[in-house]
Scaffold this active site. Sequence first.
Site, PDB file in Angstrom:
ATOM      1  N   ASP A 284    -139.604  45.348 -90.540  1.00 55.88           N
ATOM      2  CA  ASP A 284    -140.247  44.938 -91.796  1.00 55.88           C
ATOM      3  C   ASP A 284    -141.148  46.032 -92.326  1.00 55.88           C
ATOM      4  OD1 ASP A 284    -141.253  43.020 -93.853  1.00 55.88           O
ATOM      5  OD2 ASP A 284    -143.105  43.304 -92.733  1.00 55.88           O
TER       6      ASP A 284
ATOM      7  N   SER B  26    -139.921  38.996 -95.099  1.00 57.94           N
ATOM      8  CA  SER B  26    -140.978  39.913 -94.687  1.00 57.94           C
ATOM      9  C   SER B  26    -142.157  39.145 -94.090  1.00 57.94           C
ATOM     10  CB  SER B  26    -141.441  40.741 -95.889  1.00 57.94           C
ATOM     11  OG  SER B  26    -142.557  41.531 -95.555  1.00 57.94           O
TER      12      SER B  26
ATOM     13  N   HIS C   8    -151.135  31.455 -92.764  1.00 58.05           N
ATOM     14  CA  HIS C   8    -150.948  32.732 -93.453  1.00 58.05           C
ATOM     15  C   HIS C   8    -151.156  32.535 -94.948  1.00 58.05           C
ATOM     16  CE1 HIS C   8    -149.370  36.683 -94.494  1.00 58.05           C
ATOM     17  NE2 HIS C   8    -148.712  36.091 -95.471  1.00 58.05           N
TER      18      HIS C   8
END
Length: 434
Positions: free
Chosen positions: A161, A183, A82
């Site tokens: 979220d 988050s 990510h």
Amino acid sequence: MRMYDLILKKRNGEELTTDEINYFIKNYTQGNIPDYQVSALLMAIFFQKMTERETVDLTMAMVNSGDILDLSEIEGIKVDKHSTGGVGDTTTLVLAPMVASLGIPVAKMSGRGLGHTGGTIDKLESFEGFSVEMGEDEFISNVNMHKIAVGGQTGVLAPADKKLYALRDVTATVDNISLIASSIMSKKIAAGADAIVLDVKVGDGAFMKTAKEAKALAEEMVKIGNGVGRKTRAVISDMDQPLGFAIGNALEVKEAISTLKGEGPTDLLELCLTLGSNMVVLAKKAEDLNQARKMLMDTISSGSALAKLKEFIDAQGGNSSFVDFPDKLPKAKYIIPVESDRDGVVEKINAQNMGLIAMELGAGRATKESKIDLAVGIVLNKKRGDKISKGDILAYVHANDIEKAKKAKQQIIKNFVISKNYINNIPLIYNIIK
């Protein structure tokens, strides 16, 4: 239990219990708590902060607010990557085929972009016919068969979220380490990977502007991941100038293909090797980072990573001939050079502004309803530390609207900072947090 008591407790600097955090997240997701009370709690958290335990509890409460992907039927250790976002951030398009070609399953949930350029899915849709629309069974089958699949994020993964972020965005409570970390990690954990490598950007084009802020965020996310049994590492990398040369969807895809052919920008390749080496080690396919790096380099020299990209595009309905013939990718009507108006050395390229210029050309979305033009964007010709003479080409504007192209050209010149002397002392990789 009353929301009023939670707000008062956090306002006074006390810790919320696990049960209190679960109550807050569950009932807000179900619509039982009004926005104004949640806004008050978020502001209290913003000023009083959260402990490590509270942050982990908040993350897991958001994970459990929706579906959790069960990837247990996928063979091997599933590794995900990510990025916290940047300009010209093409790493997934290069990295995923490299790692998958080593037999490591890459089961990735990605989104569309909102901001200066498209997300990973938007970029992949530069391949004619490519689709992320598939059920969970097909997604798992694709990973088992091809070692790589990219699916679209669904509303049922960490729905809390999504609601919280929308509220944070309009209440000036985005910029809090615990809220940012929970988050990001709630979505990654819900997506089902066994191990996670995070690319935490720092600099002008990143959310975290200083190395200190980036390190704090990286450490928080790594603690969360490891704390819930997901092997997690974070690479802190430079985003004080765009990564690579291309900014824009099809332009970035073309650059990714060049990189997998061994002809891409050195900074993009180096970052992919750093991130990928950590993924390979976490997947237990290499004993150390040096061995992993050599394995990844071999996927480029042997052509196996490029072949894996074609296999992946084919498997999801795309036209893989675009890999062999990148000129088939969407192309802009106008390609306009941007010349330097002085001599000197490139001291800085304002990354965030470059991204916004690309967005104005149509490469990104100003709103969720905006339509992306896959062909447009900017291709840099000079980077930080390069010597230039007046008249040298700094960049090329790719546009389908001549007036937008002219405006972009003027703005690009303003966002190249050129000095007489410059020592390029900003590292590409700041740190690796384990």
